[in-house]
Structure formats: structure tokens, C-alpha cells
Design a protein around this motif. Structure first.
Motif, PDB file in Angstrom:
ATOM      1  N   GLY A 159       0.822  -1.218   0.000  1.00 61.03           N
ATOM      2  CA  GLY A 159       0.000   0.000   0.000  1.00 61.03           C
ATOM      3  C   GLY A 159       0.846   1.255   0.000  1.00 61.03           C
ATOM      4  O   GLY A 159       0.570   2.231  -0.702  1.00 61.03           O
ATOM      5  N   TRP A 160       1.931   1.233   0.779  1.00 55.57           N
ATOM      6  CA  TRP A 160       2.847   2.366   0.849  1.00 55.57           C
ATOM      7  C   TRP A 160       3.496   2.628  -0.505  1.00 55.57           C
ATOM      8  O   TRP A 160       3.554   3.770  -0.966  1.00 55.57           O
ATOM      9  CB  TRP A 160       3.918   2.086   1.899  1.00 55.57           C
ATOM     10  CG  TRP A 160       4.992   3.129   1.943  1.00 55.57           C
ATOM     11  CD1 TRP A 160       6.183   3.080   1.298  1.00 55.57           C
ATOM     12  CD2 TRP A 160       4.949   4.366   2.631  1.00 55.57           C
ATOM     13  NE1 TRP A 160       6.907   4.218   1.564  1.00 55.57           N
ATOM     14  CE2 TRP A 160       6.164   5.027   2.377  1.00 55.57           C
ATOM     15  CE3 TRP A 160       4.008   4.979   3.441  1.00 55.57           C
ATOM     16  CZ2 TRP A 160       6.453   6.271   2.917  1.00 55.57           C
ATOM     17  CZ3 TRP A 160       4.300   6.220   3.982  1.00 55.57           C
ATOM     18  CH2 TRP A 160       5.508   6.852   3.717  1.00 55.57           C
ATOM     19  N   ILE A 161       4.004   1.591  -1.128  1.00 57.83           N
ATOM     20  CA  ILE A 161       4.649   1.750  -2.434  1.00 57.83           C
ATOM     21  C   ILE A 161       3.643   2.288  -3.454  1.00 57.83           C
ATOM     22  O   ILE A 161       3.976   3.163  -4.262  1.00 57.83           O
ATOM     23  CB  ILE A 161       5.277   0.418  -2.900  1.00 57.83           C
ATOM     24  CG1 ILE A 161       6.485   0.074  -2.027  1.00 57.83           C
ATOM     25  CG2 ILE A 161       5.680   0.475  -4.368  1.00 57.83           C
ATOM     26  CD1 ILE A 161       7.046  -1.313  -2.243  1.00 57.83           C
ATOM     27  N   GLY A 162       2.413   1.784  -3.389  1.00 53.82           N
ATOM     28  CA  GLY A 162       1.388   2.254  -4.315  1.00 53.82           C
ATOM     29  C   GLY A 162       1.079   3.732  -4.154  1.00 53.82           C
ATOM     30  O   GLY A 162       1.066   4.487  -5.128  1.00 53.82           O
ATOM     31  N   VAL A 163       0.844   4.166  -2.922  1.00 52.43           N
ATOM     32  CA  VAL A 163       0.508   5.572  -2.702  1.00 52.43           C
ATOM     33  C   VAL A 163       1.713   6.471  -2.963  1.00 52.43           C
ATOM     34  O   VAL A 163       1.570   7.559  -3.531  1.00 52.43           O
ATOM     35  CB  VAL A 163      -0.088   5.814  -1.296  1.00 52.43           C
ATOM     36  CG1 VAL A 163       0.931   5.663  -0.201  1.00 52.43           C
ATOM     37  CG2 VAL A 163      -0.741   7.180  -1.221  1.00 52.43           C
ATOM     38  N   ALA A 164       2.917   6.034  -2.593  1.00 58.82           N
ATOM     39  CA  ALA A 164       4.112   6.846  -2.842  1.00 58.82           C
ATOM     40  C   ALA A 164       4.356   6.998  -4.341  1.00 58.82           C
ATOM     41  O   ALA A 164       4.674   8.092  -4.825  1.00 58.82           O
ATOM     42  CB  ALA A 164       5.327   6.230  -2.154  1.00 58.82           C
ATOM     43  N   THR A 165       4.175   5.912  -5.092  1.00 58.22           N
ATOM     44  CA  THR A 165       4.344   5.971  -6.545  1.00 58.22           C
ATOM     45  C   THR A 165       3.326   6.926  -7.167  1.00 58.22           C
ATOM     46  O   THR A 165       3.672   7.753  -8.022  1.00 58.22           O
ATOM     47  CB  THR A 165       4.204   4.564  -7.158  1.00 58.22           C
ATOM     48  OG1 THR A 165       5.184   3.710  -6.570  1.00 58.22           O
ATOM     49  CG2 THR A 165       4.374   4.590  -8.661  1.00 58.22           C
TER      50      THR A 165
END
Length: 179
Positions: A159-165
Motif C-alpha cells: 500500500g505504501w509503495i502504491g501511494v508513494a508511486t
């Protein structure tokens, strides 16, 4: 007895500090040095990630750091924060009778909803995106509800990687939120 409790709590605290330092500071600095990113920029991105969470993507883009490096540094900080928070939560559970009772009551309630106990960690995919919850609350929610720690860690990180991307794409102008 008291000395044993102090040593156990100290062990949890040492794990939290060491894990936090290694992942949130040491590894990003080594990564930045390897790529030739100035130390001040890496430290600025680390501090921004700790404070602003995923919104630090805008800071990284503003500093001119390559998007892949921003994502890597932010993810290392996220991993360190998540692991350190788990150790801190464990320390409180060990020391506090109130927290221990809360966990016991939660465990009893979770037995009544086996589907939530088994697949609840999947909800941690979206919690880092939701402003009132964010990264830090996601860890505590997963811990209190006693979801599988490894699975929770994986879903929080995805989820973190998705929102950061997504926020990096917005900062670069590839995605327009308000037309």
C-alpha cells in the motif's frame, strides 16, 4: 522479577531503536551515497518521510532526486518505521496490563469473526492511503487486531509503495488530480 521485566523491555526498546536506525537512516544514507545523492538531500527526504509520510514524495521531487531513488528511500524509511513500531507495541504489551487485557479481549472477539482474522490484513493495503490513518496507525491497527505480522507488513508495504508511486507521478505532473 522486576529486573527481568526491565531487561525484557530494554531488549524490545533496543530492537526498535536499532531497526529504526538501520532502515530509516543508515540504509538510505548508504543508498544515497552509492548514487551520489547529497547527504543533506537524503536526510531531508528521510525527515520529510517521517513527518509527512507519503507526501514526502513532493519534497523528493522538489529536491530533484530521481523518482526511483525517492521511492527506494521512502520505502526503506517505511520498513524501518513499521518494524520499529511493532517492537514498540510489543514492549507496551509486555509491560502494560491494560494493553495485555485489550489484546486478550480483541483476540476473543476475533475468534467470532474468522474471516476477518484470516483476511483482515488485506485491508492494510488501503490504510496508508487514508489520511486519518496513514502509515503509523496501520501498524497499530494490525497489531491490536493481531493479524499475521508478516502478512500485515507485506500489505502495508505494498500500500505504501502504491501511494508513494502515485504521489510521485502527481508531483512530476503525469497525473492531474484537479483539472
Amino acid at each position: 522479577m522486576f529486573l527481568s521485566v526491565v531487561f525484557t523491555w530494554f531488549r524490545y526498546a533496543a530492537k526498535a531503536v536499532a531497526t529504526g536506525f538501520i532502515f530509516t537512516t543508515l540504509l538510505p544514507l548508504i543508498f544515497g551515497l552509492t548514487l551520489g545523492i547529497p547527504t543533506a538531500q537524503v536526510l531531508g527526504l528521510i525527515a520529510s518521510t517521517v513527518i509527512l509520510q507519503a507526501n514526502a514524495a513532493f519534497v523528493g521531487v522538489g529536491m530533484g532526486i530521481h523518482p526511483a531513488a525517492i521511492l527506494t528511500i521512502m520505502t526503506l524509511v517505511e520498513v524501518g518505521a513499521v518494524l520499529a513500531l511493532y517492537f514498540v507495541c510489543d514492549a507496551f504489551a509486555f509491560q502494560s496490563a491494560r494493553v495485555g487485557n485489550l489484546l486478550k479481549r480483541t483476540e476473543e472477539k476475533m475468534k467470532g469473526v474468522p474471516l476477518l482474522a484470516r483476511y483482515g490484513a488485506v485491508t492494510l493495503l488501503i490504510l496508508p492511503v487514508v489520511p486519518p490513518f496513514g502509515l503509523y496507525s496501520s501498524v497499530v491497527i494490525g497489531w491490536v487486531l493481531q493479524w499475521d505480522r508478516r502478512l500485515s507488513f507485506v500489505f502495508i508495504t505494498i500500500g505504501w509503495i502504491g501511494v508513494a508511486t502515485f504521489l510521485i507521478f502527481i508531483a512530476l505532473g503525469f497525473v492531474s488530480v484537479f483539472v
